[in-house]
Design a protein around this motif. Structure first.
Motif, short mmCIF file in Angstrom:
data_model
loop_
_atom_site.label_atom_id
_atom_site.label_comp_id
_atom_site.label_asym_id
_atom_site.label_seq_id
_atom_site.Cartn_x
_atom_site.Cartn_y
_atom_site.Cartn_z
N UNK A 1 -11.25 -43.84 19.21
CA UNK A 1 -12.04 -43.01 20.12
C UNK A 1 -11.44 -41.61 20.17
N UNK A 2 -12.28 -40.59 20.33
CA UNK A 2 -11.72 -39.23 20.42
C UNK A 2 -10.81 -39.13 21.64
N UNK A 3 -9.76 -38.31 21.52
CA UNK A 3 -8.84 -38.14 22.64
C UNK A 3 -9.42 -37.16 23.64
N UNK A 4 -9.08 -37.37 24.90
CA UNK A 4 -9.50 -36.40 25.91
C UNK A 4 -8.32 -36.01 26.80
N UNK A 5 -8.24 -34.71 27.06
CA UNK A 5 -7.23 -34.17 27.97
C UNK A 5 -8.01 -33.51 29.10
N UNK A 6 -7.70 -33.87 30.35
CA UNK A 6 -8.43 -33.29 31.47
C UNK A 6 -7.61 -32.21 32.16
N UNK A 7 -8.29 -31.17 32.60
CA UNK A 7 -7.64 -30.09 33.37
C UNK A 7 -8.46 -29.88 34.64
N UNK B 1 -6.27 -26.34 19.32
CA UNK B 1 -6.30 -27.69 18.78
C UNK B 1 -7.49 -27.92 17.85
N UNK B 2 -8.49 -27.05 17.95
CA UNK B 2 -9.72 -27.26 17.18
C UNK B 2 -10.54 -28.39 17.82
N UNK B 3 -10.42 -28.54 19.14
CA UNK B 3 -11.13 -29.59 19.87
C UNK B 3 -12.34 -29.00 20.58
N UNK B 4 -13.21 -29.89 21.07
CA UNK B 4 -14.36 -29.47 21.86
C UNK B 4 -13.91 -29.17 23.28
N UNK B 5 -14.78 -28.48 24.02
CA UNK B 5 -14.44 -28.18 25.39
C UNK B 5 -15.63 -28.45 26.31
N UNK B 6 -15.35 -29.05 27.45
CA UNK B 6 -16.38 -29.23 28.48
C UNK B 6 -16.03 -28.39 29.69
N UNK B 7 -16.90 -27.43 30.01
CA UNK B 7 -16.76 -26.62 31.22
C UNK B 7 -17.72 -27.25 32.23
N UNK B 8 -17.25 -28.27 32.93
CA UNK B 8 -18.17 -29.04 33.80
C UNK B 8 -18.70 -28.19 34.95
N UNK C 1 -20.04 -34.90 25.72
CA UNK C 1 -19.15 -33.88 25.13
C UNK C 1 -17.96 -34.51 24.42
N UNK C 2 -17.71 -35.80 24.68
CA UNK C 2 -16.54 -36.45 24.08
C UNK C 2 -16.83 -36.80 22.62
N UNK C 3 -16.39 -35.91 21.75
CA UNK C 3 -16.62 -36.11 20.32
C UNK C 3 -15.35 -35.82 19.56
N UNK C 4 -15.25 -36.38 18.36
CA UNK C 4 -14.06 -36.14 17.53
C UNK C 4 -13.95 -34.68 17.16
N UNK C 5 -12.78 -34.13 16.98
CA UNK C 5 -11.50 -34.84 17.07
C UNK C 5 -11.00 -35.04 18.49
#
Ligand code: DC
Length: 241
Positions: free
Chosen positions: A10-16, A35-42, A127-131
């Motif tokens: 599963x793709x990793x998620x870091x929450x802030x 990191x080249x990761x996606x971002x969610x601005x909730x 929004x939770x997608x690889x990587x």
């Protein structure tokens, strides 16, 4: 292990998470980019819901109709020049419109409606997608992504947050008053922290980072130290990318 990451990981998620004015959005964007990761601005989703409701002349206290707006939100996040995200609501560029103090306060008001939060749930999970994903908000670690590999909670004194916001507005050539900014920030903290559903609070397993005396670069550095502490090394994110 190198070379053994299977397709099903599963793709990793870091929450802030944290209150307004702690620099969450800025930090999340920099870390996601590095990191080249996606971002969610909730927060943007709550701001957009409030704006869409007002555009359709819907009273922000009308829970059923505001929830229907959240459910049917027609929004597009487009990456423009310089990797800046352009946000379109029903085809209109609202990138700047949703960043005003009023838009933030309206978002905070409709965010107290449980049906609105429920309507935005799947949209946030999508929004939770690889990587991987860096998710910024108020309830990312507590409610939306409780299994995140790392949960960060940013804080800063109310004075520091008001002063940062003041400089930001002045920097944009906009009118600002430090006293009313302080008052609005306290009211928003109060509302976000005391609502019945998904209140603003650190997850039990969150790492708390006080940013009052730190520069943006220092906060980013601290986040990378935490990433390593939680077992995410540079080779991991390259491997997953
Ligand atoms: O992060 P922001 O300032 O853009 O958020 C605006 C408002 O939206 C915030 O005051 C409360 C609400 N919000 C929320 O309730 N839950 C989130 N995950 C993000 C924002």
């Amino acid at each position: 292990m190198q070379g053994e990451v299977s397709e099903s990981v599963a793709p990793s998620v870091v929450t802030i998470d944290g209150p307004s004015g702690t620099g969450k959005g800025t930090i999340a964007a920099i870390v996601a980019q590095k990191l080249g990761w996606h971002m969610l601005d909730s927060g943007a989703l709550y701001r957009l819901t409030a704006l869409a409701a007002l555009n359709h002349a819907i009273d922000l206290k009308d829970k059923i109709r505001v929830a229907a707006v959240a459910e049917n939100l027609d929004v597009e996040f487009v990456t423009g020049v310089d990797s800046q995200t352009i946000i379109k609501l029903e085809g209109q560029d609202v990138t700047n419109d949703i960043r005003t103090e009023t838009a933030g306060n309206n978002a905070s008001i409709i965010a107290t409606i449980p049906e609105v939060r429920a309507a935005l749930l799947n949209r946030q999970h999508a929004f939770l997608q690889k990587p991987g994903l860096i998710a910024d908000g108020r309830d990312m670690g507590t409610v939306i992504f409780p299994d995140a590999i790392l949960k960060i909670y940013l804080t800063a004194s109310a004075e520091e947050r008001a002063s940062r916001r003041y400089k930001q507005l002045k920097g944009k050539g906009l009118n600002a008053n430090i006293d009313s900014l302080s008052r609005e920030i306290s009211e928003r903290d109060e509302r976000d922290s005391n609502r019945a559903v998904a209140p603003l609070k650190p997850a039990e397993d969150a790492e708390i980072l006080d940013t009052s005396d730190l520069t943006i670069e220092e906060v980013v550095e601290s986040v990378f130290v935490l990433l390593q502490k939680y077992g995410l090394s540079e080779s991991d994110w390259n491997e997953l990318a």
